[in-house]
Design a protein around this motif. Structure first.
Motif, short mmCIF file in Angstrom:
data_model
loop_
_atom_site.label_atom_id
_atom_site.label_comp_id
_atom_site.label_asym_id
_atom_site.label_seq_id
_atom_site.Cartn_x
_atom_site.Cartn_y
_atom_site.Cartn_z
N SER A 103 0.57 -0.74 0.28
CA SER A 103 -0.09 -0.24 -0.04
C SER A 103 0.90 1.07 -0.06
O SER A 103 0.52 2.01 0.57
N GLN A 104 1.98 1.88 -0.01
CA GLN A 104 2.53 2.55 -0.17
C GLN A 104 3.20 2.92 0.75
O GLN A 104 3.49 4.41 0.14
N ARG B 28 6.42 5.92 -2.38
CA ARG B 28 5.76 5.89 -3.19
C ARG B 28 6.52 6.94 -3.76
O ARG B 28 7.13 7.93 -4.21
#
Length: 582
Positions: A116-117, A121
Motif C-alpha cells: 500500500s505504498q 511512493r
C-alpha cells in the motif's frame, strides 16, 4: 568502483571484523547485542557501497533491501546495547523485546514489500548528479521508522550521559566513548535530512567508520568487552572497604562507592584535585597524609550524626622498575571493634574498681573495725572493775570514752553498709523536696557533744528558702561525714562555718573549717579509692578514709559534684552541689 564506495566497503569490513571479534567474547556484557549491531552497520555500509555503483533501478532496489536488513534493526540494538552497558539490564523485559522487534520487523517487511505504498511512493531514479540515486516520496511508515530510530539514539545518548555523570575513572571514560559513538551518526543523519550532504548522498553510513574506530578504542584501550576488568571494577565498587586512589603527586585519581559514603565531599569533581583539599574538609586526615613514613592510623568521622571509627592504610603503588605510580588509601570500618574495645576497657575498669572495693572493705574490717572493738571490750572490762570498787567518777569518765568510741564505730559501720550497697547497685534514690537549713541544723544538733568536747563552734549561714530534690538519708550521711571531718581537723576555739547558696539549677553547700588543712599533693587522693589516704585529727582521732568516698558516691547518684579547697595550716572548704528546687 568510485572512491565513495571504496570508503563504504572499508567501513563495512571494519565493522565485520569487529563483529567477528565480539562474537568470540560470549561471556562479556552486551557482547551479543554489540555483535549484531556491528553486523547491521556492516550490512548498511556494504549495501550502500554497491547501491552507489548501480546503473539501473532494479539493482538499486536490490541493494536497498540489503541495506534495510541492517537498518531495520539498528534502533532496537542501540537501545538494548545501552541498557546492557549502563547496568540497566532489568529494563530488558519480554514486553520491551517484543515491542522493539515488532517495530523493526514491520519496517523490514514494509520496506521489502512496500504494501500500500506505506514506505515509498513514486519510486524512480535520479541521474542529475554523478551517481544514479533512488528518488522517491516518503510514505507514512518511513517517517514512523525515522521517529523510532531518532528516539532510540536519543535514549542511548541520555543513558550514556547519565552513566558518565554518575561514574568515576575508567567507567566514566567508557561512557564518554559510547556517548560519542552514538552522537556521531546522529550528527551525520541530521546533515543528510537538512540537505547539507554532498551530491545528496546518505552520509550516515560513512560515519560508521568513526563509530567502528571508537569501538576499537573502547575494546582495546578501555576494555569495554574484556570480562575480567569489568568484573574487577564491579568488585572495586562493591568493596566493604573505602578505597581512594591517588597519583604520585597525591591528587585524587579515583575512589569507590564506599569511600564516597565515608567522605560525602568526594564526587566526580574531586578527580584530579590535590588531597589537601580533602584534608581541609576533614582535618582528622591531616596526620595521615602528611606523615613522612606511610603508616596506618585510626580516623574518627561523623556520619549521620554518629561517630564512626575507621582504620586507614596508605600503600604506595610501585611499578616493577621501582617508579612510584601513586598511592591507595584503604579505610576499614572498626566501629564495632572499637565499641567492643571500649566495653572491654570499661569492664576491666569496673573489675579493677570491684577489686579495690573488696580490698578497701577487707582493710576496714581488718583494721578500722577491729581496733575500736578491742577498745570497747577493754573499756567494758575497766567499767566492770570500777563498778566492783564503787569508783563512780572513774565509771563516768570511762563510760564517756566508751560512748564516743561506740558512736564512732557505729558511724563507720553505717558508712560501710551504705557504701557496699552502692557498689552492688543496691541503693535507690527516694527523692523528695528537702529544706537545706533544716537538714543542717538537725545534723549539727546530733553532733553537738562531739564539737563541744573539742571546744569547736559551728555557725550556719543558710537561707531558709533553699530546697533541694534529694534523698533525705543520703544527704544526712553526706552532711554528717563532712561536718565530722571538719570537727576532727579543727583546732579548739576555731569555728566551722556551714553555708549554702543557689546557682542556676543547683544549690551549693559549703563546710569550711580553720583546721590543719591538706597539702596540695594529697588533695587528689581524698576521693580516690586507689589511694588509702587517712590522717589523724587534732585530738589524734583515727579515720578510715571511707567517709569521703561514700560522700562522692552519694552526691554523684544525685547528679551533683563534690570538691575541696585547702591550704595547709589554714583549713579546708568542702563543697557539693544538689539539684535546685524552689
Amino acid at each position: 568502483m568510485n572512491p565513495y564506495s571504496i570508503v563504504l566497503l572499508l567501513t563495512a569490513t571494519i565493522n565485520l571484523v569487529l563483529a567477528i571479534f565480539t562474537l568470540r567474547q560470549p561471556s562479556s556484557r552486551g557482547a551479543s547485542e554489540l555483535c549484531l549491531l556491528l553486523l547491521a552497520l556492516a550490512l548498511y555500509s556494504f549495501g550502500y557501497a554497491f547501491e552507489l555503483n548501480s546503473s539501473d533501478l532494479q539493482n538499486i532496489l536490490f541493494w536497498l533491501k540489503i541495506e534495510y536488513t541492517g537498518i531495520s534493526f539498528l534502533p532496537a540494538l542501540l537501545i538494548l546495547l545501552a541498557f546492557r552497558f549502563t547496568d540497566r539490564e532489568h529494563y530488558i523485559t519480554t514486553g520491551i523485546l517484543v515491542l522493539l522487534l515488532f517495530f523493526s520487523s514491520v519496517t523490514l517487511i514494509l520496506h521489502h514489500t512496500n504494501i500500500s505504498q506505506l514506505f515509498y511512493r513514486d519510486f524512480r531514479t535520479d541521474s542529475d548528479g554523478i551517481f544514479m540515486l533512488a528518488a522517491f516520496s516518503k510514505g507514512v511508515w518511513y517517517w514512523v521508522h525515522q521517529i523510532y530510530a531518532n528516539t532510540a539514539l536519543l535514549i542511548s545518548c541520555i543513558l550514556y550521559a547519565l552513566m558518565a555523570k554518575q561514574s568515576i575513572g575508567i567507567k566514566r571514560t567508557r561512557a564518554f566513548v559510547l556517548l560519542i559513538a552514538s552522537i556521531i551518526p546522529w550528527g551525520f543523519y541530521l546533515l543528510y535530512l537538512t540537505g547539507m550532504s554532498p551530491e545528496n548522498l546518505d552520509i550516515v553510513p560513512f560515519s560508521f567508520s568513526f563509530v567502528g574506530i571508537l569501538y576499537v578504542l573502547g575494546i582495546f584501550r578501555f576494555q569495554l568487552l574484556d570480562f575480567f576488568p569489568i568484573a574487577l571494577e564491579d568488585v572495586f565498587e562493591s568493596m566493604s572497604s573505602g578505597v581512594i586512589i591517588l597519583d604520585s603527586k597525591k591528587r585524587v585519581a579515583g575512589f569507590n562507592r564506599k569511600a564516597a559514603s565515608i567522605f560525602p565531599a568526594l564526587s566526580g569533581e574531586m578527580t584530579g584535585v590535590p588531597v589537601q583539599q580533602l584534608q581541609l574538609m576533614y582535618p582528622l586526615l591531616s596526620d595521615l597524609f602528611q606523615a613522612k613514613e606511610l603508616t596506618g592510623a585510626e580516623v574518627d568521622i561523623m556520619q549521620d550524626n554518629k561517630p564512626k571509627h575507621y582504620y586507614a592504610n596508605i600503600n604506595p603503588v610501585i611499578k616493577r622498575k621501582g617508579k612510584l605510580l601513586g598511592y591507595t588509601v584503604i579505610l576499614n570500618e572498626i566501629t564495632a571493634n572499637k565499641k567492643k574495645e571500649i566495653e572491654f576497657i570499661e569492664k576491666e575498669k569496673n573489675l579493677k574498681k570491684q577489686n579495690l572495693t573488696k580490698d578497701k572493705l577487707l582493710t576496714i574490717i581488718a583494721h578500722d573495725l577491729r581496733n575500736p572493738f578491742h577498745i570497747i571490750i577493754n573499756l567494758s572490762r575497766i567499767i566492770l572493775k570500777q563498778s566492783e570498787k564503787g569508783d563512780l567518777k572513774g565509771i563516768s569518765r570511762t563510760a564517756k570514752i566508751l560512748h564516743d568510741t561506740s558512736r564512732t564505730t557505729f558511724n563507720l559501720l553505717q558508712n560501710l553498709l551504705e557504701w557496699s550497697m552502692i557498689q552492688k547497685e543496691g541503693l535507690r534514690l527516694q527523692l523528695k523536696p528537702l529544706k537545706i537549713k533544716e537538714l543542717v541544723v538537725n545534723e549539727v544538733q546530733e553532733l553537738r557533744h562531739i564539737y563541744e568536747q573539742k571546744f569547736v563552734t559551728i555557725k550556719t549561714k543558710i537561707p531558709a528558702r533553699l530546697s533541694v530534690q534529694a534523698d533525705e538519708q543520703m544527704i544526712k550521711t553526706v552532711l554528717r561525714n563532712i561536718i565530722m571531718n571538719a570537727i576532727k581537723y579543727s583546732y579548739p576555739d576555731h569555728p566551722v562555718v556551714i553555708s549554702a547558696k543557689d546557682s542556676e539549677d543547683f544549690v551549693i553547700v559549703e563546710i569550711t573549717d580553720q583546721g590543719t588543712g591538706i597539702a596540695k599533693e594529697e588533695l587528689s587522693n581524698l576521693f580516690n579509692i586507689d589511694k588509702n589516704f587517712t590522717k589523724k585529727g587534732t585530738a589524734s582521732e583515727a579515720g578510715s578514709g571511707l567517709g569521703l568516698l561514700l560522700c562522692k558516691e552519694l552526691i554523684q547518684l544525685h547528679g551533683g559534684t563534690i570538691a575541696v579547697k585547702s591550704m595547709p595550716g589554714k583549713g579546708s572548704t568542702f563543697s557539693f552541689t544538689l539539684p535546685y528546687r524552689s
